[in-house]
Scaffold this active site. Structure first.
Site, PDB file in Angstrom:
ATOM      1  N   ARG A  17      -1.668 -40.840 -22.726  1.00 37.80           N
ATOM      2  CA  ARG A  17      -1.937 -41.932 -21.778  1.00 37.80           C
ATOM      3  C   ARG A  17      -3.107 -41.599 -20.854  1.00 37.80           C
ATOM      4  O   ARG A  17      -3.842 -42.497 -20.439  1.00 37.80           O
ATOM      5  CB  ARG A  17      -0.683 -42.225 -20.955  1.00 37.80           C
ATOM      6  CG  ARG A  17       0.321 -43.019 -21.762  1.00 37.80           C
ATOM      7  CD  ARG A  17       1.498 -43.438 -20.922  1.00 37.80           C
ATOM      8  NE  ARG A  17       2.162 -44.567 -21.565  1.00 37.80           N
ATOM      9  CZ  ARG A  17       3.412 -44.926 -21.329  1.00 37.80           C
ATOM     10  NH1 ARG A  17       4.143 -44.264 -20.452  1.00 37.80           N
ATOM     11  NH2 ARG A  17       3.941 -45.966 -21.945  1.00 37.80           N
TER      12      ARG A  17
ATOM     13  N   LYS B 245      18.515 -55.261 -34.036  1.00 40.62           N
ATOM     14  CA  LYS B 245      19.311 -56.432 -33.671  1.00 40.62           C
ATOM     15  C   LYS B 245      18.512 -57.696 -33.438  1.00 40.62           C
ATOM     16  O   LYS B 245      17.450 -57.665 -32.821  1.00 40.62           O
ATOM     17  CB  LYS B 245      20.078 -56.122 -32.383  1.00 40.62           C
ATOM     18  CG  LYS B 245      21.193 -55.123 -32.587  1.00 40.62           C
ATOM     19  CD  LYS B 245      21.917 -54.936 -31.283  1.00 40.62           C
ATOM     20  CE  LYS B 245      23.173 -54.100 -31.477  1.00 40.62           C
ATOM     21  NZ  LYS B 245      23.873 -53.942 -30.201  1.00 40.62           N
TER      22      LYS B 245
ATOM     23  N   GLY C  83       8.218 -49.141 -29.770  1.00 38.88           N
ATOM     24  CA  GLY C  83       8.476 -47.701 -29.774  1.00 38.88           C
ATOM     25  C   GLY C  83       8.790 -47.166 -31.161  1.00 38.88           C
ATOM     26  O   GLY C  83       8.126 -46.243 -31.667  1.00 38.88           O
TER      27      GLY C  83
ATOM     28  N   GLY D  44       7.208 -52.687 -23.741  1.00 41.09           N
ATOM     29  CA  GLY D  44       7.704 -53.949 -23.184  1.00 41.09           C
ATOM     30  C   GLY D  44       6.628 -55.008 -23.014  1.00 41.09           C
ATOM     31  O   GLY D  44       6.857 -56.187 -23.300  1.00 41.09           O
TER      32      GLY D  44
END
Ligand code: ADP
Ligand code: MG
Length: 391
Positions: free
Chosen positions: A36, A193, A350, A373
């Site tokens: 990062r 899911k 991820g 996210g």
């Protein structure tokens, strides 16, 4: 472009307040992965080359508005200095003094913004305090752009604002993939899911030409069509939702691609004994852990004819061989087409990034988003407050 970049700003003699994401992993007081930090290098160097001084603002962990010594950015400062090849001074909460003493090539790193409760509250007062430290606001933290915080949202309205290099790169890659893509567009959505990806599926069926549904979520779609999925991971209570999505796709002219053959096993373990059967032939005591070779052939054909691919979620339980086969094969296909200049491919998430790395495919993808996210919310068609504030 709807947002300004570093090229649109005059940094000469100015102080730039640069929001970055250097929320890096630390073990025993040392940074263990500097990825990062490496990604903000072009922005810092370009601002300095244009005659500006750089003040870095970032969060680190989740201190929830209190001072937590283990979450001090002082720990990260040496790694930032190393990677940038520049002197980096860490500034505790006496920001103003540190700013007035800055040398030209020195980079100032402000203490963890989330030590102040105003940061996560998007507090105007805290944003004004930050604004008083500089002349230009630069946001280079796409991965924090889905949060409306003082340093990502309020501050952008108080100073002339622009996107840093990393932010601009991410925005244009995403724009190419779903904003104004070259068609046909294929989306691959997999993972565990359906419930975590409902908004994603809902948005994609209205935007893409082909939607591949894989992984555990495919089981929910198979079950919704009356197929017995045995002991597979499956959200039976979402059958109606799955049927709604299928109906919406049909109306929008989006082809839904479910597994055409499945790999089933009786154990959720690496190397478990397995067989490949038709999608409606999962034994009652077995579970579906991957898509089969016929599905991969079909996906490959669709990719051959596509111009753009967006990918989130593996097609099977990729952490355990041989249930990584479909994910690896589809990843290799997409990587080869991208390398040959025939496909624009964008992936994020991820586990997705881990799966593409494991398949040695990540380097050949057009763009890999590490934004987690923020990437998902963008794929869901949501407005990211940190991006909206730059417009
Ligand atoms: P991402 O992090 O990229 O958004 P997800 O977290 O949604 O992806 O999904 C990844 C997880 O889905 C992995 O842990 C993988 O093992 C699991 N998974 C994929 N296919 C299946 C399956 N058929 N049965 C059970 N788990 C699965
Ligand atoms: Mg995940």
């Amino acid at each position: 472009m709807a947002w300004k970049t570093l090229d649109d700003m005059d940094f000469a003699g100015k102080r730039a307040l640069v929001r970055v994401d250097i929320n890096v992993p630390v073990e025993n007081g040392t940074v263990t992965d500097t990825t990062r930090i490496e990604r903000i290098v072009p922005t810092v160097h370009d601002i300095q080359d244009k005659g500006g001084k750089v003040i870095l603002m970032a969060h680190f962990g989740r201190p929830k508005g209190k001072v937590v010594p283990e979450m001090s950015l002082e720990i990260v400062a040496p790694a930032v200095a190393d990677v940038l090849g520049l002197p980096v001074t860490w500034a505790n909460s006496d920001y103003a003094d540190a700013v007035s003493e800055m040398e030209d090539d020195e980079v100032l790193l402000l203490e963890n913004l989330r030590f102040n409760p105003g940061e996560e509250k998007n507090d105007e007062g805290f944003a004004k305090r930050l604004a008083s430290l500089g002349d230009i606001y630069v946001n280079d933290a796409f991965s924090a752009a889905h949060r409306a915080h003082a340093s990502t949202e309020a501050l952008a309205h108080l100073l002339p604002a622009c996107a840093g290099r990393l932010m601009a790169e991410e925005l244009s890659a995403l724009e190419k993939a779903l904003g104004t893509p070259e068609r046909p567009v294929v989306a691959v959505v997999g993972g565990a899911k359906v419930s975590t990806k409902l908004d994603l599926l809902g948005n994609l069926v209205g935007k893409v030409d082909h939607l591949v549904i894989g992984g555990g979520m495919a089981n929910t779609f198979l079950a919704a069509q009356g197929i017995n999925v045995g002991k597979s991971l499956c959200e039976h209570d979402l059958a109606d939702t799955a049927r709604d999505i299928l109906g919406k796709a049909e109306k929008a002219g989006c082809e839904i691609i479910l597994p055409r053959d499945i790999v089933v096993a009786r154990e959720f373990a690496a190397g478990a004994e397995n067989e490949t059967v038709a999608p409606n032939a999962c034994p009652a005591d077995a579970m579906i852990l991957d898509a089969g070779p016929a599905t991969v052939v079909y996906i490959s054909d669709v990719l051959d004819n596509a111009k753009t691919l967006v990918w989130n979620g593996p097609l099977g339980a990729f952490e355990m061989a041989p249930f990584d086969a479909a994910t690896n094969a589809a990843a290799a296909k997409a990587a080869n087409l991208s390398k040959a200049g025939k496909l624009i491919s964008v992936a994020g998430g991820g586990d997705t990034v881990a799966a593409l790395n494991q398949a040695n495919a990540a380097d050949d993808f057009t763009y890999i988003s590490t934004a987690g996210g923020a990437f998902l919310e963008w794929m869901e068609g949501k407005t990211l407050p940190g991006v909206a504030a730059l417009r």
